[in-house]
Design a protein around this motif. Sequence first.
Motif, PDB file in Angstrom:
ATOM      1  N   CYS A 100     -15.730  -3.272  -6.716  1.00 13.18           N
ATOM      2  CA  CYS A 100     -14.847  -2.315  -7.376  1.00 13.18           C
ATOM      3  C   CYS A 100     -13.680  -3.059  -8.000  1.00 13.18           C
ATOM      4  CB  CYS A 100     -14.331  -1.273  -6.385  1.00 13.18           C
ATOM      5  SG  CYS A 100     -15.599  -0.134  -5.797  1.00 13.18           S
ATOM      6  N   ASN A 101     -13.521  -2.870  -9.280  1.00 16.42           N
ATOM      7  CA  ASN A 101     -12.332  -3.388  -9.956  1.00 16.42           C
ATOM      8  C   ASN A 101     -11.185  -2.428  -9.675  1.00 16.42           C
ATOM      9  OD1 ASN A 101     -10.322  -3.901 -12.007  1.00 16.42           O
ATOM     10  ND2 ASN A 101     -11.880  -5.084 -13.093  1.00 16.42           N
ATOM     11  N   GLU A 102     -10.096  -2.951  -9.143  1.00 16.25           N
ATOM     12  CA  GLU A 102      -8.999  -2.089  -8.701  1.00 16.25           C
ATOM     13  C   GLU A 102      -8.207  -1.494  -9.852  1.00 16.25           C
ATOM     14  OE1 GLU A 102      -9.288  -1.350  -5.879  1.00 16.25           O
ATOM     15  OE2 GLU A 102     -10.278  -3.020  -4.891  1.00 16.25           O
ATOM     16  N   GLY A 103      -8.648  -1.724 -11.079  1.00 15.40           N
ATOM     17  CA  GLY A 103      -7.903  -1.203 -12.226  1.00 15.40           C
ATOM     18  C   GLY A 103      -6.625  -1.980 -12.407  1.00 15.40           C
ATOM     19  N   ASP A 104      -5.510  -1.312 -12.302  1.00 17.05           N
ATOM     20  CA  ASP A 104      -4.210  -1.969 -12.376  1.00 17.05           C
ATOM     21  C   ASP A 104      -3.813  -2.396 -10.965  1.00 17.05           C
ATOM     22  OD1 ASP A 104      -1.681  -2.863 -12.871  1.00 17.05           O
ATOM     23  OD2 ASP A 104      -1.149  -1.203 -14.195  1.00 17.05           O
ATOM     24  N   THR A 105      -3.813  -3.675 -10.682  1.00 21.00           N
ATOM     25  CA  THR A 105      -3.548  -4.170  -9.329  1.00 21.00           C
ATOM     26  C   THR A 105      -2.115  -3.903  -8.878  1.00 21.00           C
ATOM     27  OG1 THR A 105      -3.056  -6.349 -10.274  1.00 21.00           O
ATOM     28  CG2 THR A 105      -5.294  -5.966  -9.496  1.00 21.00           C
ATOM     29  N   ILE A 106      -1.221  -3.577  -9.813  1.00 20.52           N
ATOM     30  CA  ILE A 106       0.169  -3.261  -9.423  1.00 20.52           C
ATOM     31  C   ILE A 106       0.186  -2.063  -8.483  1.00 20.52           C
ATOM     32  CG2 ILE A 106       2.395  -2.454 -10.284  1.00 20.52           C
ATOM     33  CD1 ILE A 106       1.921  -4.113 -12.784  1.00 20.52           C
ATOM     34  N   PHE A 107      -0.652  -1.057  -8.796  1.00 20.25           N
ATOM     35  CA  PHE A 107      -0.691   0.134  -7.943  1.00 20.25           C
ATOM     36  C   PHE A 107      -1.262  -0.213  -6.574  1.00 20.25           C
ATOM     37  CE2 PHE A 107      -0.741   2.032 -12.216  1.00 20.25           C
ATOM     38  CZ  PHE A 107       0.312   2.934 -12.086  1.00 20.25           C
ATOM     39  N   PHE A 108      -2.252  -1.121  -6.550  1.00 25.26           N
ATOM     40  CA  PHE A 108      -2.837  -1.520  -5.274  1.00 25.26           C
ATOM     41  C   PHE A 108      -1.778  -2.171  -4.379  1.00 25.26           C
ATOM     42  CE2 PHE A 108      -4.965  -4.939  -2.796  1.00 25.26           C
ATOM     43  CZ  PHE A 108      -5.701  -4.134  -1.933  1.00 25.26           C
ATOM     44  N   TYR A 109      -1.003  -3.083  -4.962  1.00 28.54           N
ATOM     45  CA  TYR A 109       0.023  -3.749  -4.160  1.00 28.54           C
ATOM     46  C   TYR A 109       1.202  -2.826  -3.857  1.00 28.54           C
ATOM     47  CZ  TYR A 109      -2.575  -8.038  -4.873  1.00 28.54           C
ATOM     48  OH  TYR A 109      -3.560  -8.984  -4.872  1.00 28.54           O
ATOM     49  N   CYS A 110       1.473  -1.858  -4.715  1.00 29.59           N
ATOM     50  CA  CYS A 110       2.497  -0.848  -4.408  1.00 29.59           C
ATOM     51  C   CYS A 110       2.066  -0.009  -3.213  1.00 29.59           C
ATOM     52  CB  CYS A 110       2.732   0.049  -5.619  1.00 29.59           C
ATOM     53  SG  CYS A 110       3.662  -0.732  -6.945  1.00 29.59           S
ATOM     54  N   MET A 111       0.780   0.375  -3.171  1.00 29.43           N
ATOM     55  CA  MET A 111       0.248   1.149  -2.054  1.00 29.43           C
ATOM     56  C   MET A 111       0.366   0.364  -0.754  1.00 29.43           C
ATOM     57  SD  MET A 111      -2.787   1.301  -0.084  1.00 29.43           S
ATOM     58  CE  MET A 111      -4.107   0.679  -1.085  1.00 29.43           C
ATOM     59  N   LEU A 112      -0.056  -0.922  -0.800  1.00 28.33           N
ATOM     60  CA  LEU A 112       0.055  -1.742   0.407  1.00 28.33           C
ATOM     61  C   LEU A 112       1.512  -1.988   0.783  1.00 28.33           C
ATOM     62  CD1 LEU A 112      -2.693  -4.500  -0.089  1.00 28.33           C
ATOM     63  CD2 LEU A 112      -2.772  -2.533   1.441  1.00 28.33           C
ATOM     64  N   GLY A 113       2.333  -2.207  -0.217  1.00 33.68           N
ATOM     65  CA  GLY A 113       3.744  -2.472   0.051  1.00 33.68           C
ATOM     66  C   GLY A 113       4.442  -1.288   0.689  1.00 33.68           C
ATOM     67  N   TYR A 114       4.137  -0.094   0.189  1.00 31.90           N
ATOM     68  CA  TYR A 114       4.768   1.103   0.783  1.00 31.90           C
ATOM     69  C   TYR A 114       4.293   1.298   2.218  1.00 31.90           C
ATOM     70  CZ  TYR A 114       6.046   5.924   1.660  1.00 31.90           C
ATOM     71  OH  TYR A 114       6.560   7.071   2.212  1.00 31.90           O
ATOM     72  N   MET A 115       2.998   1.085   2.447  1.00 31.40           N
ATOM     73  CA  MET A 115       2.453   1.213   3.801  1.00 31.40           C
ATOM     74  C   MET A 115       3.111   0.183   4.732  1.00 31.40           C
ATOM     75  SD  MET A 115      -1.569   1.273   4.831  1.00 31.40           S
ATOM     76  CE  MET A 115      -1.775  -0.479   4.526  1.00 31.40           C
ATOM     77  N   GLY A 116       3.329  -1.019   4.224  1.00 32.23           N
ATOM     78  CA  GLY A 116       4.011  -2.032   5.020  1.00 32.23           C
ATOM     79  C   GLY A 116       5.450  -1.667   5.298  1.00 32.23           C
ATOM     80  N   LEU A 117       6.110  -1.040   4.306  1.00 31.07           N
ATOM     81  CA  LEU A 117       7.496  -0.618   4.504  1.00 31.07           C
ATOM     82  C   LEU A 117       7.602   0.403   5.623  1.00 31.07           C
ATOM     83  CD1 LEU A 117      10.472  -0.604   3.588  1.00 31.07           C
ATOM     84  CD2 LEU A 117       9.856   1.196   1.940  1.00 31.07           C
ATOM     85  N   LEU A 118       6.685   1.390   5.624  1.00 31.38           N
ATOM     86  CA  LEU A 118       6.686   2.388   6.693  1.00 31.38           C
ATOM     87  C   LEU A 118       6.465   1.719   8.046  1.00 31.38           C
ATOM     88  CD1 LEU A 118       4.630   5.367   5.173  1.00 31.38           C
ATOM     89  CD2 LEU A 118       7.091   5.298   5.614  1.00 31.38           C
ATOM     90  N   ALA A 119       5.548   0.755   8.088  1.00 38.15           N
ATOM     91  CA  ALA A 119       5.245   0.093   9.349  1.00 38.15           C
ATOM     92  C   ALA A 119       6.445  -0.701   9.859  1.00 38.15           C
ATOM     93  CB  ALA A 119       4.037  -0.820   9.163  1.00 38.15           C
ATOM     94  N   ILE A 120       7.123  -1.387   8.958  1.00 38.58           N
ATOM     95  CA  ILE A 120       8.290  -2.190   9.370  1.00 38.58           C
ATOM     96  C   ILE A 120       9.409  -1.297   9.871  1.00 38.58           C
ATOM     97  CG2 ILE A 120      10.092  -3.709   8.492  1.00 38.58           C
ATOM     98  CD1 ILE A 120       7.970  -4.932   6.652  1.00 38.58           C
ATOM     99  N   VAL A 121       9.640  -0.174   9.170  1.00 41.35           N
ATOM    100  CA  VAL A 121      10.680   0.770   9.613  1.00 41.35           C
ATOM    101  C   VAL A 121      10.350   1.308  11.001  1.00 41.35           C
ATOM    102  CG1 VAL A 121      11.756   3.013   9.153  1.00 41.35           C
ATOM    103  CG2 VAL A 121      11.398   1.374   7.287  1.00 41.35           C
ATOM    104  N   SER A 122       9.081   1.687  11.196  1.00 39.60           N
ATOM    105  CA  SER A 122       8.652   2.201  12.504  1.00 39.60           C
ATOM    106  C   SER A 122       8.829   1.138  13.575  1.00 39.60           C
ATOM    107  CB  SER A 122       7.194   2.642  12.443  1.00 39.60           C
ATOM    108  OG  SER A 122       7.028   3.693  11.525  1.00 39.60           O
ATOM    109  N   PHE A 123       8.478  -0.117  13.217  1.00 43.46           N
ATOM    110  CA  PHE A 123       8.618  -1.204  14.185  1.00 43.46           C
ATOM    111  C   PHE A 123      10.083  -1.404  14.571  1.00 43.46           C
ATOM    112  CE2 PHE A 123       9.479  -5.734  14.851  1.00 43.46           C
ATOM    113  CZ  PHE A 123       8.762  -5.955  16.014  1.00 43.46           C
ATOM    114  N   ILE A 124      10.972  -1.379  13.575  1.00 42.10           N
ATOM    115  CA  ILE A 124      12.397  -1.617  13.852  1.00 42.10           C
ATOM    116  C   ILE A 124      12.970  -0.510  14.729  1.00 42.10           C
ATOM    117  CG2 ILE A 124      14.676  -1.758  12.791  1.00 42.10           C
ATOM    118  CD1 ILE A 124      13.336  -3.126  10.405  1.00 42.10           C
TER     119      ILE A 124
END
Length: 804
Positions: free
Chosen positions: A686-710
Motif C-alpha cells: 500500500c502506498n501511503e499517499g501523502d506520508t505527511i499524514f501518516f507521520y502526523c497520525m503516528l506523531g499525534y498518537m505518540g503525543l497522547l502516549a507521552i502525555v499519559s505516561f507523564i
Amino acid sequence: MNKLVIRYYRDVLGMIYAIEEINQTPGFLPNITLGFQIFDSCLSEISAIRGTLELLSGRNSLIPGYRTVNHPALAGIIGETMSSLTVPMARVMGPLQYPQISHSASLPILSDKDQFPSFLRTVPGSTLQNIALARLMGHFGWTWVGMIVSDDDLGLQGGQHVKKVVEQNGGCVAFMEKIHLRYTKEKVLQVVDVIQRHTVKVIIVQSAEAYVKVLLETLYEYNVTGKIWVFSAYFVISPGIFADQAWKILNGSLGLTLYTDSMSDLEEFLCSLQPSLNSGDIFTRLLWEQIFKCQWPQANRSDSTSTVGKGQILVYCSREETLNHKTLSVFELSDLSYTYQSYLAVYAFAHALNSLMSCTPGQGPFLNGTCADINDIQPWQTLHYLKHMEFKSHSGDKIFFDVNGDVRTSFHILNIQISQNEDFRLVKVGQIDTTAAGGREVSINMSAVLWSDGSSMVPRSVCSDPCPPGYRKAAREGEPVCCFDCVPCSPGTISNGTDMISCIQCADSEWSNERRDRCIQKVIEFLTFEEPLGFMITISATSLTLLTVAVFLVFIKYRNTPIVKANNRGLSYLLLIALIFCFLCSFIFIDHPRNLSCMLRQTVFGVIFSISISVVLAKTITVVLAFKATNPNSSARKWLGLKTPSSIVVLGSLVQIVICAVWTVKAPPFPELKMKYFKEKIIFECNEGDTIFFYCMLGYMGLLAIVSFIVAFLSRNLPGSFNEAKLITFSMLVFVSVWISFIPAYLSTRGKYMVAVEVFAILCSSAGLLGCIFFPKCYIILLRPQMNSKQFIVGKKRHNKFKD
C-alpha cells in the motif's frame, strides 16, 4: 628434353575437345569450322604479350590488330591460366576490343571493365571464392584458423579478403604466412615453426600447389601432423606433385573446386591422341615422351635406340604406343574443374558466333539495325554477342557473363581420403553456393566426410571454448577477439545463446533465473495468511483477541467488585473493547492489498489506538482527580463524574479522526507494485499517499502516549489499594518503547517485512496495555479474591495510617 606440365596441357586438350565436339554437331555452326592456334607463354609475361600480338596480327605483322590477307579471322583468345600473365594480355587486347576469355585467372581487379573492357572469364573472381572459404569455416564452427598465402598479388589480396570475411563472421586468423617458389629452406622452416607453435587445427591455403609443395614436404619431414588443410580452388590436389609420401599429411583435409559438369567422351578423346596424326603438334609429342619415357624420332632416323652418354641409352618412340584408360591417370582426371572451364570458354565463343550468324538484317544490334558479316568479323562485334550470350550446359545450368564479365558458379567441396593401404581418393562431399539465401550457402553430406583421425566427428579449432547460455564473452587484453573468457551474466540479465557478446536486460516485471539463461516473471510479494510469518501473526492476533475477550468477560462477571469499580468501570470496558479492535485491525494488514484495505489500514489503526490511549489518559486523570477530591474543600470535586473522562476520550479521538479524514480525502493510500526496492521480486504494498499524514497520525498518537505516561508517572505514588497510576506508567513505558523502536525498523525494511514490523508493533503495544493494566487485576479477581473486598481495603488503609 623439354618438360610439359600435363595439368596445363589437359586444359588445352579440353578446349580442343570442345572444338571437335562443336564441329561434329550438325546445324550448330552451319558452314563454319572452328579452328585454333596454341601459343605457349612459358610462364613469361614477355612471351605472353608476344604470343598475343602474333595471334592478333600474324607472325610477320608489326601492327597490333592489323591482319594480313592470309591471316584467318580471329573470334577471340582463350587464356591465360595465371592471373599474372592474364593482366598484361588483357591490357593489350582491351583497347583493340578483342574478346579474351580466361578459364583460370581470378584476380579481382580483372572484373574492372574500365581497365579491362574486353576481358571475360568462365571462373568466378577470387572475391567469390574467398567468401566461399569463409562460409566453409563458419559452417564447421572453426573460428581459430591460420593462413598460408602465395607471395604474389593473388595470394596477398585474396588472403586479406579471406581474413576480413572470416573476422566479419566472428572468426580470427591466428597467423598469415607467405610462401614462394624462391623461398630458401631457412625461410620455409620459419613458416613451419609458426605452424608448430600455434594451437590452430585448421589452416587455409590461398595459393597454387607449386608454392606450397616445399612447405608440405618440410612439414612431413618434421612430422607436423594433425592439421586440417583447407585449399582454395587454385590448389590442384594430387599426390603426384609431392616427393616421397608427403601427400599423406593432407589426409582428412578439404578443398574447393569449381563446379564441373560432365564431359562424357573426354576420356575417349584423350585415348585417341596420337602425335603422328599431326606433324605440327609438338605438345602431344612432348606428352608422349613423358608418358612412355621415349623420344619422338626425327624424320631422317630409323634406328630405335642410340647411346647418348656414358651409361645412358636413349629409346626412341615406336609410334605404335597408345593411350588407354590405365595410362590416363597422368591427366589427374579426378579434378577437371579448370579443364571444364576451358571447355565452357569454347562454347561461349561458339554460342556468340551462332547468335551472330542468326542475326536478321535490319534487326541487328548495330548501327541502323545492321548485322555482322561472318566472313569479316570485327572483334568488337564478337565481344558484343559474348556479353549478351546465354546458353545452357549439358545439365541444364544457365551460363552467362554478368556485368563484370564473370560467370556465377558454385563450388564443390572435396575431401581427401587416404586409406590404410595408401589409396588416394578425392570425394565430393558437398557444395557451396554463395548466391543462395542466408544459412543455405553450404550443403555437406557429413556422413561422407572422413577426417585425419578416421572419424566423422568434426575437429574443433577455437581459441576459447564457446560461452554457454548464461555467460557472455569478455575479451582478453592484447589478444584476438576469438580469445576470450566466459563471464556469468549479472543478476537481472541473461544470455540465451552461445558466445553472446553482451547479456540482455530483463524487463522490469521479470528477473533472471539461477542459470541466467531465461527471464522469468518476478515473484509478487505481499504478506499472506498462508506463509509462516502471516500464519504466526494470525495466530497471535487471534489469541490476543480471545484473551482480551476473556478479560472483558471477567470484568463483566465481577463488575460489582471493588477492583472493577475502581478507576471508572466504564473506561475499563471501553479500553478492553478498543484493545479487541486493536488486535483485530492486524488482519487488515495481511493478504492481497486492495483499495479498501489500503485506505482502512492506517486510519482504523490510528483512530482505534488514539481511542485506547485517550481512555488510558482519561483513567490516569480520573485517578489524580479522585485523590485530589478527598478534601471536601477541593475544587477538583466538580470535575469528578462521567463528563470529564468522556470529554477527554472524545476530544483525544476526534483530533485523530480529523487527521485521518483529511488524509483519506486528500491523498488516500492505494495499492501499488514496487519494482525499485528489490531487483528479483515485485513488492505489492500500500502506498501511503501523502506520508505527511501518516507521520502526523503516528506523531499525534505518540503525543497522547507521552502525555499519559507523564501524568501516570507523576501520580504513581498516590495512595490507594487499587490505584492504576503505577500500572498505567508501566503500560505507557512499554507502549512508547515499542513505537520508538518501530520507527527505525519500519524505515529500514520493505515489502511484507515492513508490514510485519507494523503489525508486530500493534500487537506488542496492545498486549502491553492489556498485560500491564488488566492482568494484575485479573490475578486478584481470579486468584486472590480476598483482596477484592472492602474489608481488605479498610484494613490496608488502617495499616497505612498506622505506618504513617
